[in-house]
Design a protein around this motif. Sequence first.
Motif, PDB file in Angstrom:
ATOM      1  N   SER A  45       7.353  21.371 -37.174  1.00 14.44           N
ATOM      2  CA  SER A  45       8.708  21.889 -37.329  1.00 14.44           C
ATOM      3  C   SER A  45       9.436  20.959 -38.290  1.00 14.44           C
ATOM      4  CB  SER A  45       9.432  21.967 -35.985  1.00 14.44           C
ATOM      5  OG  SER A  45       9.664  20.678 -35.480  1.00 14.44           O
ATOM      6  N   PHE A  46      10.366  21.536 -39.048  1.00 16.46           N
ATOM      7  CA  PHE A  46      11.116  20.751 -40.026  1.00 16.46           C
ATOM      8  C   PHE A  46      12.378  21.498 -40.408  1.00 16.46           C
ATOM      9  CE2 PHE A  46       8.000  23.397 -42.129  1.00 16.46           C
ATOM     10  CZ  PHE A  46       8.640  23.938 -43.235  1.00 16.46           C
ATOM     11  N   ILE A  47      13.284  20.747 -41.015  1.00 19.42           N
ATOM     12  CA  ILE A  47      14.510  21.345 -41.536  1.00 19.42           C
ATOM     13  C   ILE A  47      14.400  21.356 -43.048  1.00 19.42           C
ATOM     14  CG2 ILE A  47      17.007  21.077 -41.800  1.00 19.42           C
ATOM     15  CD1 ILE A  47      17.004  19.827 -38.981  1.00 19.42           C
ATOM     16  N   LEU A  48      14.676  22.494 -43.631  1.00 22.07           N
ATOM     17  CA  LEU A  48      14.642  22.676 -45.082  1.00 22.07           C
ATOM     18  C   LEU A  48      16.078  22.835 -45.560  1.00 22.07           C
ATOM     19  CD1 LEU A  48      13.054  23.163 -47.673  1.00 22.07           C
ATOM     20  CD2 LEU A  48      12.662  25.494 -46.921  1.00 22.07           C
ATOM     21  N   PRO A  49      16.681  21.759 -46.103  1.00 25.18           N
ATOM     22  CA  PRO A  49      18.061  21.856 -46.578  1.00 25.18           C
ATOM     23  C   PRO A  49      18.112  22.430 -47.993  1.00 25.18           C
ATOM     24  CG  PRO A  49      17.341  19.550 -46.483  1.00 25.18           C
ATOM     25  CD  PRO A  49      16.180  20.404 -46.147  1.00 25.18           C
ATOM     26  N   ILE A  50      18.561  23.676 -48.106  1.00 19.69           N
ATOM     27  CA  ILE A  50      18.635  24.368 -49.394  1.00 19.69           C
ATOM     28  C   ILE A  50      20.034  24.946 -49.548  1.00 19.69           C
ATOM     29  CG2 ILE A  50      17.742  26.288 -50.787  1.00 19.69           C
ATOM     30  CD1 ILE A  50      15.588  24.296 -50.506  1.00 19.69           C
ATOM     31  N   LYS A  51      20.648  24.702 -50.687  1.00 22.39           N
ATOM     32  CA  LYS A  51      21.964  25.264 -51.018  1.00 22.39           C
ATOM     33  C   LYS A  51      22.998  25.023 -49.923  1.00 22.39           C
ATOM     34  CE  LYS A  51      20.152  29.002 -53.886  1.00 22.39           C
ATOM     35  NZ  LYS A  51      20.036  30.441 -54.024  1.00 22.39           N
TER      36      LYS A  51
END
Length: 136
Positions: A45-51
């Motif tokens: 699991s991970f967080i993808l910080p986009i825009k």
Amino acid sequence: MVIGWRERVSLPALGVGPFPAKIDTGARSAALHATAIRQEDRDVSFILPIKGRNHHCRLPLKGLRRVKSSSGHAETRAVVETQVKIGRHLLLVEVTLTARTDMGVPMLLGRASIGHGFLVNPSKTNILSARKRKPS
């Protein structure tokens, strides 16, 4: 097929995109900016910080890989496999997860990712992923 040194990509399985990615023939693999990376059984699991938005993601863990960055620093990264969409092309890509905060773009696609079907034009951007113009 000609591709620019920078293209807009989407990750359909994660519902994310389009966002900018750098096409880098000097790199072998693909890397994706991720935070809060946690291995959970056979998944990661991970967080993808986009825009400015944090996308909470979970994918099957394909393995771990020791990767040396362009600065010479080696680290062990989680490897996942996901589809990457560039224009109308859908590629199945192995991606390592890492902090790319200072790298300018959230994703790097290396030569193994784009395979044998593309030529990179280093003087062009967004050849396959040009933004559609709004009718005037």
